[in-house]
Write an enzyme that holds these catalytic residues in place. Structure first.
Site, PDB file in Angstrom:
ATOM      1  N   TYR A   1       0.835  -1.212   0.000  1.00 26.23           N
ATOM      2  CA  TYR A   1       0.000   0.000   0.000  1.00 26.23           C
ATOM      3  C   TYR A   1       0.867   1.258   0.000  1.00 26.23           C
ATOM      4  CZ  TYR A   1      -3.899   3.094   1.075  1.00 26.23           C
ATOM      5  OH  TYR A   1      -4.840   4.081   1.022  1.00 26.23           O
TER       6      TYR A   1
ATOM      7  N   PHE B   1      -6.459  20.450 -24.452  1.00 25.32           N
ATOM      8  CA  PHE B   1      -7.059  19.140 -24.698  1.00 25.32           C
ATOM      9  C   PHE B   1      -8.484  19.117 -24.135  1.00 25.32           C
ATOM     10  CE2 PHE B   1      -7.669  14.602 -23.665  1.00 25.32           C
ATOM     11  CZ  PHE B   1      -7.413  14.061 -24.905  1.00 25.32           C
ATOM     12  N   ASP B   2      -9.364  18.246 -24.673  1.00 21.13           N
ATOM     13  CA  ASP B   2     -10.781  18.302 -24.257  1.00 21.13           C
ATOM     14  C   ASP B   2     -10.997  18.108 -22.755  1.00 21.13           C
ATOM     15  OD1 ASP B   2     -10.199  15.580 -24.472  1.00 21.13           O
ATOM     16  OD2 ASP B   2     -11.969  15.055 -25.636  1.00 21.13           O
TER      17      ASP B   2
ATOM     18  N   ASP C   1       1.218  20.000 -20.439  1.00 22.02           N
ATOM     19  CA  ASP C   1       0.316  18.860 -20.616  1.00 22.02           C
ATOM     20  C   ASP C   1       1.089  17.930 -21.557  1.00 22.02           C
ATOM     21  OD1 ASP C   1      -1.672  17.086 -21.141  1.00 22.02           O
ATOM     22  OD2 ASP C   1      -3.156  18.554 -21.805  1.00 22.02           O
TER      23      ASP C   1
ATOM     24  N   ALA D   1       1.251  14.526 -22.540  1.00 26.03           N
ATOM     25  CA  ALA D   1       0.909  13.197 -23.061  1.00 26.03           C
ATOM     26  C   ALA D   1       1.854  12.722 -24.171  1.00 26.03           C
ATOM     27  CB  ALA D   1      -0.529  13.191 -23.558  1.00 26.03           C
TER      28      ALA D   1
ATOM     29  N   LYS E   1      -0.358   7.461 -23.536  1.00 26.57           N
ATOM     30  CA  LYS E   1       0.139   7.868 -24.848  1.00 26.57           C
ATOM     31  C   LYS E   1       1.620   7.494 -24.938  1.00 26.57           C
ATOM     32  CE  LYS E   1      -3.906  10.026 -24.759  1.00 26.57           C
ATOM     33  NZ  LYS E   1      -4.033  11.277 -24.052  1.00 26.57           N
TER      34      LYS E   1
ATOM     35  N   HIS F   1     -19.322  14.986 -26.719  1.00 28.66           N
ATOM     36  CA  HIS F   1     -18.967  14.107 -27.840  1.00 28.66           C
ATOM     37  C   HIS F   1     -18.871  12.637 -27.453  1.00 28.66           C
ATOM     38  CE1 HIS F   1     -15.334  15.529 -25.875  1.00 28.66           C
ATOM     39  NE2 HIS F   1     -14.680  14.484 -26.319  1.00 28.66           N
TER      40      HIS F   1
HETATM   41  C1  LIG Z   1      -5.141  11.996 -23.350  1.00 26.56           C
HETATM   42  C2  LIG Z   1      -4.786  13.357 -22.946  1.00 26.56           C
HETATM   43  C3  LIG Z   1      -5.205  13.893 -21.718  1.00 26.56           C
HETATM   44  C4  LIG Z   1      -6.106  13.144 -20.767  1.00 26.56           C
HETATM   45  O1  LIG Z   1      -5.546  11.959 -20.391  1.00 26.56           O
HETATM   46  P1  LIG Z   1      -6.396  10.628 -20.100  1.00 26.56           P
HETATM   47  O2  LIG Z   1      -5.323   9.651 -19.765  1.00 26.56           O
HETATM   48  O3  LIG Z   1      -7.153  10.291 -21.332  1.00 26.56           O
HETATM   49  O4  LIG Z   1      -7.281  10.913 -18.956  1.00 26.56           O
HETATM   50  C5  LIG Z   1      -4.825  15.177 -21.421  1.00 26.56           C
HETATM   51  N1  LIG Z   1      -4.084  15.906 -22.264  1.00 26.56           N
HETATM   52  C6  LIG Z   1      -3.647  15.428 -23.451  1.00 26.56           C
HETATM   53  C7  LIG Z   1      -2.821  16.283 -24.353  1.00 26.56           C
HETATM   54  C8  LIG Z   1      -4.003  14.141 -23.834  1.00 26.56           C
HETATM   55  O5  LIG Z   1      -3.619  13.683 -25.020  1.00 26.56           O
END
Ligand SMILES: *Cc1c(COP(=O)(O)O)cnc(C)c1O
Length: 458
Positions: free
Chosen positions: A72, A124-125, A215, A217, A258, A450
């Site tokens: 844990y 990002f969305d 951000d 990813a 990603k 979406h």
């Molecule tokens: C996928 C993504 C996110 C969100 O991540 P999740 O793992 O899908 O929750 C945030 N910002 C970017 C640029 C992404 O590609």
């Protein structure tokens, strides 16, 4: 003879995928209310919905899974992940979360308040969702060139520093919890941000006393583009470039699904110990204890290994050349897409293909449905469904671009699949003049519609 390009890995495990008939697909897409997210994956032959969590893990990652420490608190797997993050990003503090949006939820709970403003390059969305959910505003400062799909420039994901400075001048620093730099810029077409641009953002951030969040990813794909396109970085390794990119940031949020090539996982990186401590409470409430967050020990192990593999130049070259290959096939057929080819996807310019479908009938979604009907290929709309309604006026937002994103999972499909995708698109392209009607909404949620929206033919 010059040797052709070949993948830097070979296949050890395979998974069967199924073809279907057009009449089956007509039935299935109707049952799915014309939302590609609603389709069973068994009804899809080639799945390009997303590159998120859909990559193929390596033998070393599977081996690391067996060695996961499920304690844990203070698990070995946590420390393995800590070392990996430190080496590749330079961030000394981090919190594990179950995925990228969870990282946003934890960080934003600590730093965003109602009325705040977060400038960025095409948020990002889910990032935008987490900002708007807190009654704060995401201001898009992406360069205008990103809107012209035909223009070939090396760093089409950049932020316009003039637009950014206008925002920094207009609002006091207390109202700007962070500038959000998304690498690569997914919404603009998987387009990279240059080191020069990141440096410029950091300089402005310091001048106005605000913090920078990356951000991250697709940070490794971004580093690949810096290495291959930006002067002075040719000889640097992907990890050196990654470290430099992150040296300009105070926070990073990571969707490990990603570029870290795992099926689930995420984290937040912090430079400052106090920021890290401030977020711990939210991590414990929303995700889990601070040494596992939303992840199991085995998942942290796979992620630690995936970060190393995802930052190998040979792997990145294999990946990005596959996207380029698909782009070249589309060039051959004259199909317009966001140029140059992006790091993780090809973004077909739906407005240019379906010029007879009115924007109120969701042009890119219509193209996505046509491609599915044609060949069982599932892409995703990056257009007005995704752009959603304005949070204040509740009016539909119509972005400049209507794109159909074909996201390529990592280490999953071969170039034969790319040929198949290109041929299917060509067939749709050849009958584009006959596609004149799109779809209308019958049901939607108030935010990030979406994912669950229901549609019917117009
Ligand atoms: C996928 C993504 C996110 C969100 O991540 P999740 O793992 O899908 O929750 C945030 N910002 C970017 C640029 C992404 O590609």
């Amino acid at each position: 003879m010059k040797l052709p390009f070949a993948e830097s890995y070979k296949i050890k495990t395979v998974e069967t995928i199924k073809k279907s008939s057009r009449s089956d697909r007509e039935k299935w897409i109707k049952e799915a209310n014309y939302n590609l997210f609603n389709l069973k994956s068994d009804y899809v032959f080639i799945d390009l919905l997303t590159d998120s969590g859909t990559g193929a893990m390596s033998d070393k990652q599977w081996a690391a899974i067996m060695e996961g420490d499920e304690s844990y608190a203070g698990a070995r797997s946590y420390y393995a992940l800590k070392d990996s993050i430190k080496e590749i990003t330079g961030f000394p503090y981090f919190l594990p979360t179950h995925q990228g949006r969870a990282a946003e939820n934890v960080l934003f709970s600590a730093i965003i308040k109602e009325g705040d403003v977060l400038p960025g390059n095409s948020h990002f969305d889910t990032t935008k969702g987490h900002i708007e959910f807190r009654k704060a505003h995401a201001v898009d400062c992406t360069i205008d060139e990103a809107k012209n799909t035909e223009l070939e420039i090396p760093f089409k994901g950049n932020m316009d520093l003039g637009k950014l400075e206008d925002v920094l001048k207009k609002y006091p620093a207390e109202k700007i919890p962070a500038i959000v730099v998304t690498v690569t810029n997914n919404t603009a077409g998987g387009q990279p941000v240059s080191m020069e641009n990141i440096k410029g953002i950091s300089k402005l951030a310091k001048k106005y006393g605000v913090k920078v969040m990356i951000d991250s990813a697709r940070f490794a794909e971004n580093a690949y583009f810096i290495k291959t396109r930006e002067k002075g970085y040719e000889k640097k390794s992907i990890r050196e470039i990654s470290n430099e990119m992150f040296s300009y940031a105070d926070y990073m949020t990571m969707s490990s699904k990603k570029d870290a090539i795992v099926n689930i996982g995420g984290f937040i990186g912090f430079k400052d110990k106090e920021d890290w401590q401030k977020c711990q409470m939210y991590n414990i409430m929303f995700e889990g204890y601070i040494t596992y967050g939303g992840m199991s020990g085995r998942d942290m192990n796979a992620l630690a290994q995936g970060l190393y593999e995802g930052t190998e130049f040979e792997y990145l070259e294999t990946r990005i050349k596959q996207i380029e290959y698909l782009g070249m096939k589309l060039d051959e057929y004259g199909i317009p897409y966001q140029r140059p080819a992006g790091g993780h996807a090809i973004f077909v310019d739906a407005k240019k293909v379906l010029s007879h479908v009115p924007k109120e009938q969701f042009i890119a979604q219509t193209l996505g449905i046509e491609l599915y009907l044609e060949a069982g290929i599932r892409g995703v709309e990056i257009g007005s469904l995704l752009a959603d309604r304005d949070p204040d006026t509740r009016e539909n937002r119509y972005p400049d671009l209507e794109l159909l994103r074909l996201a390529i999972p990592r280490r999953v499909y071969t170039n034969n699949h790319m040929d198949y995708i290109a041929a299917a698109l060509k067939n749709v392209y050849d009958r584009r003049e006959s596609i004149t009607k799109g779809y209308v909404i019958t049901k939607e949620l108030p935010i990030m519609r979406h994912f669950t929206v229901e549609l019917k033919p117009a």
